[in-house]
Design an enzyme around this catalytic site. Structure first.
Site, short mmCIF file in Angstrom:
data_model
loop_
_atom_site.label_atom_id
_atom_site.label_comp_id
_atom_site.label_asym_id
_atom_site.label_seq_id
_atom_site.Cartn_x
_atom_site.Cartn_y
_atom_site.Cartn_z
N TYR A 29 -7.73 5.48 -7.28
CA TYR A 29 -6.41 5.32 -6.67
C TYR A 29 -5.35 6.06 -7.50
O TYR A 29 -4.57 6.88 -7.00
CB TYR A 29 -6.05 3.83 -6.54
N LEU A 54 -1.48 2.16 11.27
CA LEU A 54 -1.60 0.69 11.32
C LEU A 54 -2.89 0.19 10.67
O LEU A 54 -3.38 -0.89 11.01
CB LEU A 54 -1.45 0.16 12.76
N LYS A 72 -3.00 9.63 -6.85
CA LYS A 72 -1.54 9.75 -6.93
C LYS A 72 -1.16 10.91 -7.85
O LYS A 72 -0.26 11.68 -7.55
CB LYS A 72 -0.93 8.44 -7.46
N SER A 80 2.97 6.04 -8.47
CA SER A 80 2.76 4.70 -9.02
C SER A 80 2.75 4.74 -10.54
O SER A 80 2.31 5.74 -11.15
CB SER A 80 1.39 4.21 -8.53
N ALA A 81 3.17 3.64 -11.14
CA ALA A 81 3.06 3.50 -12.60
C ALA A 81 1.60 3.55 -13.02
O ALA A 81 1.29 3.72 -14.21
CB ALA A 81 3.69 2.18 -13.04
P1 NAD Z 1 1.14 -0.67 2.61
O1 NAD Z 1 -0.33 -0.63 2.72
O2 NAD Z 1 1.85 -1.90 3.01
O3 NAD Z 1 1.78 0.57 3.40
C1 NAD Z 1 1.11 1.80 3.57
C2 NAD Z 1 1.17 2.12 5.04
O4 NAD Z 1 0.51 3.36 5.29
C3 NAD Z 1 0.47 1.07 5.92
O5 NAD Z 1 1.36 0.70 6.94
C4 NAD Z 1 -0.75 1.80 6.47
O6 NAD Z 1 -1.09 1.33 7.77
C5 NAD Z 1 -0.30 3.23 6.45
N1 NAD Z 1 -1.37 4.23 6.29
C6 NAD Z 1 -2.37 4.25 5.38
N2 NAD Z 1 -3.09 5.37 5.50
C7 NAD Z 1 -2.53 6.10 6.50
C8 NAD Z 1 -2.82 7.35 7.08
N3 NAD Z 1 -3.84 8.10 6.66
N4 NAD Z 1 -2.03 7.79 8.10
C9 NAD Z 1 -0.99 7.04 8.54
N5 NAD Z 1 -0.68 5.83 8.02
C10 NAD Z 1 -1.43 5.38 7.01
O7 NAD Z 1 1.50 -0.29 1.10
P2 NAD Z 1 2.89 -0.33 0.35
O8 NAD Z 1 2.80 -1.38 -0.69
O9 NAD Z 1 3.99 -0.35 1.31
O10 NAD Z 1 2.81 1.07 -0.40
C11 NAD Z 1 3.43 2.22 0.11
C12 NAD Z 1 3.10 3.38 -0.82
O11 NAD Z 1 3.56 3.07 -2.13
C13 NAD Z 1 1.62 3.68 -0.93
O12 NAD Z 1 1.45 5.08 -0.99
C14 NAD Z 1 1.23 3.04 -2.24
O13 NAD Z 1 0.14 3.70 -2.84
C15 NAD Z 1 2.50 3.24 -3.06
N6 NAD Z 1 2.65 2.23 -4.13
C16 NAD Z 1 2.56 0.91 -3.82
C17 NAD Z 1 2.67 -0.04 -4.84
C18 NAD Z 1 2.52 -1.50 -4.57
O14 NAD Z 1 2.18 -2.25 -5.49
N7 NAD Z 1 2.77 -1.99 -3.35
C19 NAD Z 1 2.91 0.38 -6.16
C20 NAD Z 1 3.01 1.75 -6.42
C21 NAD Z 1 2.87 2.68 -5.38
C1 WQD Z 2 -0.05 -8.26 -12.56
C2 WQD Z 2 -0.47 -9.17 -13.73
C3 WQD Z 2 -2.85 -9.39 -14.01
C4 WQD Z 2 -3.57 -11.50 -10.24
C5 WQD Z 2 -1.26 -3.25 -9.41
C6 WQD Z 2 -1.86 -1.88 -9.35
C7 WQD Z 2 -0.79 -0.83 -9.51
C8 WQD Z 2 0.34 -1.04 -8.51
C9 WQD Z 2 0.86 -2.45 -8.55
C10 WQD Z 2 -0.09 0.35 -6.59
C11 WQD Z 2 -1.64 -8.62 -14.54
C12 WQD Z 2 -2.22 -10.72 -13.63
C13 WQD Z 2 -2.98 -10.85 -11.30
C14 WQD Z 2 -4.14 -12.79 -10.46
C15 WQD Z 2 -3.43 -12.67 -12.76
N1 WQD Z 2 -0.09 -0.79 -7.17
N2 WQD Z 2 -2.91 -11.43 -12.54
N3 WQD Z 2 -4.03 -13.32 -11.71
O1 WQD Z 2 -2.45 -4.79 -11.87
O2 WQD Z 2 -0.07 -4.63 -12.75
O3 WQD Z 2 -0.69 -3.42 -10.70
O4 WQD Z 2 -0.23 -3.38 -8.42
O5 WQD Z 2 0.26 1.41 -7.02
O6 WQD Z 2 -1.41 0.39 -9.31
O7 WQD Z 2 -2.81 -1.76 -10.38
O8 WQD Z 2 -0.52 -5.87 -10.61
O9 WQD Z 2 -0.11 -8.02 -9.51
O10 WQD Z 2 -2.50 -7.23 -9.78
O11 WQD Z 2 -1.22 -7.97 -11.80
O12 WQD Z 2 -3.38 -13.21 -13.85
O13 WQD Z 2 -4.71 -13.39 -9.55
O14 WQD Z 2 -0.92 -10.42 -13.20
O15 WQD Z 2 -3.87 -9.58 -14.96
O16 WQD Z 2 -1.42 -8.96 -15.89
P1 WQD Z 2 -1.03 -4.68 -11.59
P2 WQD Z 2 -1.11 -7.30 -10.32
#
Ligand code: NAD
Ligand code: WQD
Length: 354
Positions: free
Chosen positions: A157, A42, A161, A133-134
């Site tokens: 970060y 959490l 990954k 993640s991308a």
């Molecule tokens: P989120 O933060 O909403 O969910 C992650 C959850 O993991 C949270 O509920 C947090 O409380 C829990 N958590 C964190 N560290 C923990 C630990 N050590 N032990 C137990 N629980 C833990 O994030 P999300 O957007 O749901 O992302 C989920 C996964 O997808 C993450 O691994 C994130 O890196 C990956 N991801 C997210 C995005 C994005 O943009 N949301 C994009 C690519 C990859």
């Molecule tokens: C999207 C576009 C910004 C905010 C991130 C992480 C990536 C993944 C997804 C976890 C970009 C523009 C943004 C603002 C803006 N997460 N922008 N004003 O950077 O593509 O990806 O989230 O794995 O790892 O890097 O997403 O939503 O931050 O940005 O103009 O206030 O919006 O420049 O072009 P990003 P984002």
């Protein structure tokens, strides 16, 4: 590919299941007939999100509050429930925070994954879906980006990954009985159609869609658009936004595939797949779609580029389609409509119903 429903009745451990993508995936899993056990510390989620999942599905979520780095806790979960597979979401996800506090990111994301893999191995549970993640592509040289693109993570970060991806590849080489899907998400946005679960960032959002939602709602006055001089059609950044419910269904499709291959060959497999829509939208296109969805004016000003941002990133999704029969269904308008419904119904996230 025909849905085979191999996941029906399976016990799935979902780490980080109380978070944004986790809760939406729980809905898919429960609707597919799985039982779910969630481990979440959490640190970035609320227990209320799991109650909302129960409201949506009418099913029970077993919840264990704890940290994936805690091997004793993990062992007790595997002892208490016959876990068939794990979806590993738990981790920290803020790119900026990871630059400020890299050790915390490596510890949570890499050490946490190591502990989980070890305990899974002890209990003979070798089916795993991992949230990558991308971000591992960095600023991709070619779009659409396919899975063979060179990997150049530019932040702690993203690097955390890629480290876990590599660990998983080596685990599979050492023991091919492992069935592993590494899913590289592009930009997850949107919310469940019910408006009951969605993204609830702590403090000021750094990502585009939650920020736009909060401007539309009046919490912030205007959006900063980070640069309009990129080599893109309107000069603003282009991303592959994917509806979180589509992303969630990608997880059930991946699990089906993993169960299917281990059944048919007695060997596991390792899949590395992009999950996106294959279509890029610019920041200005997102603003426009959100204005239409919300009926609100989104004020914005163009400012300097944000350091480290790629001009454009969108996925080649053909491999996920070929191997899983999965494809994203929701378009940008639907993503904005669902984000707006969630924002309007829950202006303070899960704390709105105090
Ligand atoms: P989120 O933060 O909403 O969910 C992650 C959850 O993991 C949270 O509920 C947090 O409380 C829990 N958590 C964190 N560290 C923990 C630990 N050590 N032990 C137990 N629980 C833990 O994030 P999300 O957007 O749901 O992302 C989920 C996964 O997808 C993450 O691994 C994130 O890196 C990956 N991801 C997210 C995005 C994005 O943009 N949301 C994009 C690519 C990859
Ligand atoms: C999207 C576009 C910004 C905010 C991130 C992480 C990536 C993944 C997804 C976890 C970009 C523009 C943004 C603002 C803006 N997460 N922008 N004003 O950077 O593509 O990806 O989230 O794995 O790892 O890097 O997403 O939503 O931050 O940005 O103009 O206030 O919006 O420049 O072009 P990003 P984002």
């Amino acid at each position: 590919m025909e849905a085979t429903h191999l996941i029906n009745q399976k016990n799935i451990l979902v780490t980080g299941g109380a978070g944004y993508i986790g809760t939406h995936t729980l809905v898919e899993l429960l609707s597919s007939g799985c039982q779910v056990v969630v481990i979440d510390n959490l640190s970035n989620a609320s227990r209320k999100a799991l109650r909302r999942v129960e409201m949506i599905t009418g099913k029970t979520v077993t919840f264990i509050k704890g940290d994936v780095r805690d091997r004793t806790l993990l062992r007790s979960a595997f002892q208490g429930y016959e876990i068939d597979a794990v979806i590993h979401f738990a981790g920290l996800k803020s790119v900026n925070e990871s630059v400020e506090d890299p050790l915390n990111y490596y510890d949570n994301n890499v050490t946490g994954s190591l502990a989980l893999i070890e305990v899974m191995s002890e209990f003979g549970c070798k089916t795993l879906v991992f949230s990558s993640s991308a971000a591992v592509y960095g600023d991709p040289a070619n779009v659409p980006v396919n899975e063979r693109e060179s990997l150049s993570p530019t932040t702690p970060y993203a690097s955390s990954k890629l480290m876990v991806e590599n660990i998983l590849r080596h685990v599979h080489v050492s023991d091919p009985a492992w069935s592993i899907a590494i899913l590289r998400y592009f930009n997850p946005v949107g919310a469940h159609v019910s408006g009951l679960i969605g993204e609830a960032p702590n403090g000021m959002p750094s990502n585009l869609m939650p920020y736009v939602s909060q401007v539309a709602h009046g919490k912030y006055q205007k959006l900063k658009v980070y640069g309009d001089d990129y080599d893109t059609p309107d000069g603003t950044g282009v991303r592959d936004f994917i509806h979180v419910s589509d992303l969630a269904s990608g997880h059930t499709a991946a699990l089906e595939k993993l169960f299917c291959s281990s059944l048919s060959t007695d060997q596991g497999e390792i899949l590395t797949l992009n999950l996106g829509t294959g279509r890029g939208y610019s920041v200005l296109e997102v603003i426009d779609a959100f204005q239409k969805a919300s009926g609100r004016l989104i004020e914005y000003e163009v400012v300097e580029r944000r350091p480290g941002d790629a001009a454009k990133s969108y996925a080649d999704t053909s491999l996920a389609f070929d191997l899983l029969g999965w494809t994203a269904k929701h378009d940008i308008n639907r993503m904005c409509q669902d984000s707006w419904r969630w924002q309007s119904m829950n202006p303070e996230g899960f704390e709105s119903d105090k």
